[in-house]
Write a protein that holds these residues in place. Structure first.
Motif, mmCIF file in Angstrom:
data_model
loop_
_atom_site.group_PDB
_atom_site.id
_atom_site.type_symbol
_atom_site.label_atom_id
_atom_site.label_comp_id
_atom_site.label_asym_id
_atom_site.label_seq_id
_atom_site.Cartn_x
_atom_site.Cartn_y
_atom_site.Cartn_z
ATOM 1 N N TYR A 11 8.347 22.535 10.592
ATOM 2 C CA TYR A 11 8.875 23.599 9.630
ATOM 3 C C TYR A 11 8.063 24.938 9.541
ATOM 4 C CZ TYR A 11 4.460 22.561 6.574
ATOM 5 O OH TYR A 11 3.353 22.364 6.228
ATOM 6 N N VAL A 12 8.267 26.113 9.153
ATOM 7 C CA VAL A 12 7.639 27.059 8.981
ATOM 8 C C VAL A 12 7.409 27.544 7.529
ATOM 9 C CG1 VAL A 12 7.856 29.624 9.036
ATOM 10 C CG2 VAL A 12 8.554 28.493 10.962
ATOM 11 N N ASN A 13 6.083 27.404 7.261
ATOM 12 C CA ASN A 13 5.664 28.105 5.889
ATOM 13 C C ASN A 13 4.048 28.377 6.048
ATOM 14 O OD1 ASN A 13 5.427 28.065 2.647
ATOM 15 N ND2 ASN A 13 7.339 27.274 2.872
ATOM 16 N N ASP A 14 3.603 28.543 4.774
ATOM 17 C CA ASP A 14 2.039 29.139 4.579
ATOM 18 C C ASP A 14 1.047 28.322 5.043
ATOM 19 O OD1 ASP A 14 0.348 31.024 3.941
ATOM 20 O OD2 ASP A 14 0.790 30.983 1.650
ATOM 21 N N ALA A 15 -0.195 28.775 5.748
ATOM 22 C CA ALA A 15 -1.252 28.185 6.172
ATOM 23 C C ALA A 15 -2.434 28.420 4.997
ATOM 24 C CB ALA A 15 -1.863 28.917 7.427
ATOM 25 N N GLU A 16 -1.923 27.758 3.955
ATOM 26 C CA GLU A 16 -2.909 27.646 2.628
ATOM 27 C C GLU A 16 -3.112 26.361 2.379
ATOM 28 O OE1 GLU A 16 -4.519 27.693 -0.679
ATOM 29 O OE2 GLU A 16 -2.187 27.388 -1.219
ATOM 30 N N SER A 17 -4.593 25.885 2.148
ATOM 31 C CA SER A 17 -4.619 24.477 1.979
ATOM 32 C C SER A 17 -4.187 23.927 0.610
ATOM 33 C CB SER A 17 -6.313 24.268 2.298
ATOM 34 O OG SER A 17 -7.022 24.954 1.370
ATOM 35 N N GLY A 18 -4.032 24.706 -0.475
ATOM 36 C CA GLY A 18 -3.897 24.111 -1.474
ATOM 37 C C GLY A 18 -2.241 23.853 -1.588
ATOM 38 N N LEU A 19 -1.505 24.805 -1.144
ATOM 39 C CA LEU A 19 0.006 24.651 -0.902
ATOM 40 C C LEU A 19 0.169 23.276 0.060
ATOM 41 C CD1 LEU A 19 2.813 25.788 -1.141
ATOM 42 C CD2 LEU A 19 2.458 26.665 0.860
ATOM 43 N N ILE A 20 -0.491 23.034 1.033
ATOM 44 C CA ILE A 20 -0.324 22.050 1.959
ATOM 45 C C ILE A 20 -0.387 20.666 1.378
ATOM 46 C CG2 ILE A 20 -0.876 20.869 4.094
ATOM 47 C CD1 ILE A 20 -1.399 23.742 5.415
ATOM 48 N N GLN A 21 -1.510 20.756 0.306
ATOM 49 C CA GLN A 21 -1.598 19.509 -0.586
ATOM 50 C C GLN A 21 -0.440 19.403 -1.553
ATOM 51 O OE1 GLN A 21 -4.050 16.971 0.023
ATOM 52 N NE2 GLN A 21 -2.573 15.860 -1.245
ATOM 53 N N ASP A 22 0.067 20.612 -2.112
ATOM 54 C CA ASP A 22 1.145 20.458 -3.014
ATOM 55 C C ASP A 22 2.451 20.035 -2.320
ATOM 56 O OD1 ASP A 22 -0.026 21.795 -5.113
ATOM 57 O OD2 ASP A 22 0.511 23.729 -4.513
ATOM 58 N N ILE A 23 2.469 20.224 -0.878
ATOM 59 C CA ILE A 23 3.641 19.572 -0.110
ATOM 60 C C ILE A 23 3.627 18.364 0.038
ATOM 61 C CG2 ILE A 23 4.722 19.950 2.251
ATOM 62 C CD1 ILE A 23 3.946 22.976 2.101
ATOM 63 N N GLU A 24 2.376 17.691 0.422
ATOM 64 C CA GLU A 24 2.067 16.364 0.398
ATOM 65 C C GLU A 24 2.667 15.615 -0.727
ATOM 66 O OE1 GLU A 24 -1.408 14.796 2.643
ATOM 67 O OE2 GLU A 24 -0.765 12.857 2.211
ATOM 68 N N ASP A 25 1.937 16.120 -1.853
ATOM 69 C CA ASP A 25 2.112 15.722 -2.906
ATOM 70 C C ASP A 25 3.708 15.590 -3.620
ATOM 71 O OD1 ASP A 25 -0.633 15.288 -3.156
ATOM 72 O OD2 ASP A 25 -0.647 16.873 -4.703
#
Lengths: 137, 137, 137
Positions: C51-65
């Motif tokens: 996928y294409v999205n942001d390189a922001e660690s908080g967001l990546i954790q949001d995506i996993e959750d």
């Protein structure tokens, strides 16, 4: 082999907005002069989507309600630790996708009778854009 | 540069159905004579999907149950004000997506060992179609 | 007309992992020598996404959750009757999608300023791969 690149700009008055861009994609295709090939329509932002579906206002409201249910705004997303408040818009982008690629046959978008191309803004009220790229002959 | 366009027709006996179309996509590729390029497989309807995943009957039932959970039928969608009763099928289409594009390498679909191409019908029992378009050399 | 095909290999230490592959996609594009066209990035597995999205660690954790919420692991999926325990990973793949196609303009990925290409592993700890295919001139 021909290539044609264009950019569509948006600045919505509301945070979330659904805009039918089928006409703009057709215009880009006409300018390209391409008769056979493909045309890619891709959001250049991570808080907006491009999709193909129906131009029916009730359905569009259903889509917005459904996205709010599956990826609600106003939640305490970790991403908001950066100062942003648009975590929901990133998730909506992932759910719907950010691009479509449309076949081009005999100089036309080879879409079904009800298929319309939409730009879905999830975090608007600022200038954002979509790249349209045609490739073919 | 070669282009090849074909259409696959479906008329499912049930409202929802999952059909493995990998063989049909391979046949279209063979007819195209293309050795290097890409092949697009795209539903021409807004209530059906094309996706790549496993040909395992338990999983397919899991997918249907999961789509029913996230985008249930029988709800009072605004879209039904038009007389339609298929709001859920539009949402399922958005969730799964309506198209895939498969790389073509040495005359073959460049897929992993478990990847199969599926047509997912969400509002069938009528004639519907998928466009298959190959581009390459 | 040029074609270039490359494969990226992954073997993650955790079951789920999000890996920024933008640099690898740029490298493949450079090797292809293509100035105008498109580059396809597609997972070759049915339990991983691109996928294409942001390189922001908080967001990546949001995506996993969020993916865990909408397609949880540890459920009694029918697919597990085969001996597999990764039904959730198949559903996550369908939700996020397994591929993106990026326009190439003037020899560069034509992405917006925040758009990064990610490989999302949902069932790792073994060798898996992504195909990268560029087409153009």
């Amino acid at each position: 082999m021909k290539f044609y690149t264009d950019y569509l700009w948006f600045n919505t008055s509301r945070r979330r907005e659904f805009i039918n861009i089928t006409h703009e994609v057709k215009s880009a295709l006409k300018k390209s002069g391409i008769q056979e090939g493909m045309i890619l329509v891709s959001a250049m932002h991570i808080t907006a989507s491009v999709y193909v579906n129906d131009a029916e206002s009730g359905l569009i409201q259903d889509i917005e309600d459904w996205l709010q249910k599956l990826a609600p705004d106003g939640m305490n997303y970790r991403h908001h630790g950066t100062g942003e408040v648009n975590g929901d818009a990133h998730l909506k982008n992932l759910l719907v996708g950010h691009q479509v690629i449309i076949p081009v046959t005999k100089g036309e978008l080879d879409l079904g009778p009800w298929q319309q191309v939409y730009y879905a803004e999830f975090d608007g009220q600022r200038r954002k854009r979509v790249v349209v790229k045609a490739i073919g002959e």
